[in-house]
Enzyme design. Structure first.
Site, short mmCIF file in Angstrom:
data_model
loop_
_atom_site.label_atom_id
_atom_site.label_comp_id
_atom_site.label_asym_id
_atom_site.label_seq_id
_atom_site.Cartn_x
_atom_site.Cartn_y
_atom_site.Cartn_z
N CYS A 236 -17.43 35.40 -16.66
CA CYS A 236 -16.20 36.21 -15.42
C CYS A 236 -14.51 35.91 -15.44
CB CYS A 236 -16.24 36.46 -14.26
SG CYS A 236 -16.76 37.49 -13.36
N CYS B 56 -15.85 51.15 -12.26
CA CYS B 56 -17.41 51.14 -12.90
C CYS B 56 -16.34 51.93 -14.39
CB CYS B 56 -17.53 52.28 -12.35
SG CYS B 56 -19.54 52.61 -13.53
N1 SAH Z 1 -24.66 55.86 -11.36
C1 SAH Z 1 -25.95 54.58 -10.25
C2 SAH Z 1 -27.19 53.91 -11.50
C3 SAH Z 1 -25.63 52.73 -12.22
S1 SAH Z 1 -26.37 51.81 -11.94
C4 SAH Z 1 -25.04 54.52 -9.53
O1 SAH Z 1 -24.31 53.79 -9.40
O2 SAH Z 1 -25.65 53.78 -9.07
C5 SAH Z 1 -24.92 50.79 -12.74
C6 SAH Z 1 -24.84 49.63 -11.32
O3 SAH Z 1 -23.74 48.84 -11.93
C7 SAH Z 1 -24.36 50.42 -10.27
O4 SAH Z 1 -25.03 49.32 -9.28
C8 SAH Z 1 -22.47 50.43 -10.41
O5 SAH Z 1 -21.96 50.22 -8.97
C9 SAH Z 1 -22.37 48.59 -11.25
N2 SAH Z 1 -21.77 48.26 -11.69
C10 SAH Z 1 -20.75 49.62 -12.37
N3 SAH Z 1 -19.58 49.12 -13.24
C11 SAH Z 1 -19.82 47.97 -12.79
C12 SAH Z 1 -18.76 46.64 -12.71
N4 SAH Z 1 -17.89 46.84 -14.44
N5 SAH Z 1 -19.16 44.99 -12.81
C13 SAH Z 1 -20.81 45.06 -11.79
N6 SAH Z 1 -21.59 46.27 -11.55
C14 SAH Z 1 -20.81 47.70 -11.90
FE1 SF4 Z 2 -21.63 57.16 -12.49
FE2 SF4 Z 2 -20.85 54.65 -12.22
FE3 SF4 Z 2 -20.10 55.59 -10.40
FE4 SF4 Z 2 -22.72 54.58 -11.43
S1 SF4 Z 2 -20.98 53.26 -10.55
S2 SF4 Z 2 -22.46 56.36 -9.72
S3 SF4 Z 2 -22.34 55.69 -13.21
S4 SF4 Z 2 -18.60 56.07 -11.80
#
Ligand code: SAH
Ligand code: SF4
Length: 411
Positions: free
Chosen positions: A382, A151
């Site tokens: 992608c 993330c």
């Molecule tokens: N922090 C919370 C809310 C963020 S939700 C959480 O983690 O649930 C955002 C969603 O997108 C989460 O499921 C996260 O895991 C996902 N996400 C984050 N980075 C991503 C990426 N590079 N590609 C696809 N999904 C991703």
């Molecule tokens: Fe934080 Fe990204 Fe993990 Fe969600 S997915 S908890 S925004 S680091």
């Protein structure tokens, strides 16, 4: 996930929403509970007997009519409007940028003023129109304390929690810009649901971990779902968490919204790496909290987010374990193609792998939607992204974001 931010002052501390100063230096009424607003009326010298009535009037102007200026509130005497205006604000944050994609997805970059000793911060809010619904993706923090390895937000330190006002303002700005208040015009050519409201659903899936900012998120969502104001059904609000187990039951009890879990792995060894909060609250504890989530039923399923990472978590064995783990939990599975970012170590799974995974999960009785038309576009993006993620076109980026956010909550 998708948002940019100002990192200049990572040490800025969260502040109490009732003490929030806005750009013009006045405290805001947006995001206050009714009780706090009654106290604000008292401070403004409103006689005790009138306070509740005034709060009801202001609540209506702010959250039914979408007013951002006391001058609009003509059911309130001019004197009182002027007194309130001298002390408080009901204004919006600055919109730094608005992007609109061909498929109608919109993204706003909002700038919030300094809080305490901090600096201004910027947050993105994303709107996804789909057949019969419009979903708004809202952020809860600037940055994140967690460090999920796939993330982008996880690489950025927490700057601060957003206040209830700032969380709610993301919804108010979106509704302003979409003409989603009475007597407002929707911009020409905007792609929005054919009938009814333009923002029908909210997902707390922007930047940050909402359950690490529980009180402000709760306050904002209770205002968003208040029947005399913004009146969004709690079934149309989805809160996504990486798995802050101790706050999960409270989310159901005290906020009553739909729950999404960022699962991403079905074995503790792997989840410890991808979603490091797993070391604190491992899978067993997380799934137990889901099993007993207040209000969970076949009509109110929990969504499990699962990002598809090539060669990491996308095998058929993973799919089988996923089905085994979720047994007995009313669940939907949202398979998210990995959205690469500059410097990330992962690749998005191949389209066939995603399909095989989805087919297995489907055959075992779980809805696991991949939105084909958008998904195929996204997969094309992608594939290109391996070497070109930095040059990814804005619209591709928006499409990818839309993929993550869409399809949550009741229709
Ligand atoms: N922090 C919370 C809310 C963020 S939700 C959480 O983690 O649930 C955002 C969603 O997108 C989460 O499921 C996260 O895991 C996902 N996400 C984050 N980075 C991503 C990426 N590079 N590609 C696809 N999904 C991703
Ligand atoms: Fe934080 Fe990204 Fe993990 Fe969600 S997915 S908890 S925004 S680091």
């Amino acid at each position: 996930m998708t948002v940019t931010l100002d990192l200049k002052d990572p040490s800025a501390r969260p502040v109490r929403p009732s003490a929030v100063q806005t750009l013009d230096g006045k405290p805001t009424l947006i995001g206050m509970s009714r009780d706090e607003m009654v106290a604000a009326m008292a401070e403004a010298g409103v006689p005790e007997k009138q306070r509740k009535m005034r709060v009801n009037q202001i609540w209506h102007w702010l959250y039914v009519r979408g007013s951002s200026d006391f001058a609009d509130m003509h059911t309130i005497s001019r004197d009182l409007r002027e007194t309130l205006d001298a002390r408080y604000t009901v204004g919006r944050p600055e919109i730094v940028e608005e992007q609109i994609s061909d498929d109608g997805t919109r993204k706003w970059l909002l700038r919030f003023p300094p809080r305490g000793a901090g600096r201004p911060v910027e947050v993105e809010t994303v709107y996804i129109p789909e057949e019969g619904r419009g979903t708004l993706c809202i952020s809860s923090q600037v940055g994140c304390t967690l460090t999920c390895t796939f993330c982008h937000t996880g690489t950025q330190k927490l700057v601060r929690n957003l206040t209830a006002e700032e969380i709610l303002s993301q919804l108010l700005v979106a509704r302003d810009r979409l003409g989603d208040f009475p007597h407002r015009d929707t911009p020409q050519g905007a792609i929005v649901p054919a009938e009814g409201r333009k923002v029908t659903n909210i997902v707390m899936m922007g930047m940050g971990e909402p359950l690490y900012n529980f009180d402000n998120v709760k306050k904002a969502l209770l205002i968003a779902s208040d029947g005399d104001g913004l009146a969004l059904s709690r079934r149309r609000i989805t809160l996504s968490t990486s798995g802050v187990v101790p706050e999960i039951a409270r989310t159901g009890e005290e906020i009553g919204v739909m729950l999404a879990i960022s699962l991403h792995a079905v074995r503790d060894e792997l989840r410890d790496v991808l979603v490091p909060i797993n070391k604190k609250y491992p899978l067993q504890q997380l799934l137990d909290a889901c099993r007993t989530y207040p209000g969970v039923s076949n009509a109110r399923r929990i969504t499990f987010e699962y990002v598809m990472l090539k060669g990491v978590n996308d095998s058929l064995a993973d799919a089988k374990e996923l089905v085994r783990l979720l047994k007995g939990i009313p669940a939907k599975i949202n398979l998210i193609p990995f959205n690469p970012w500059p410097g990330s170590d992962y690749e998005c799974s191949d389209w066939e792998t995603i399909e095989t995974f989805a087919d297995f999960v489907n055959a075992n009785g779980y809805a696991s939607p991949i939105r084909t038309p958008r998904g195929r576009d996204i997969l094309a993006a992608c594939g290109q992204l391996k070497s070109e993620s930095e040059r990814m076109r804005k619209t591709d980026r928006l499409a990818l974001e839309a993929m993550m956010i869409s399809g949550h909550g009741a229709d």
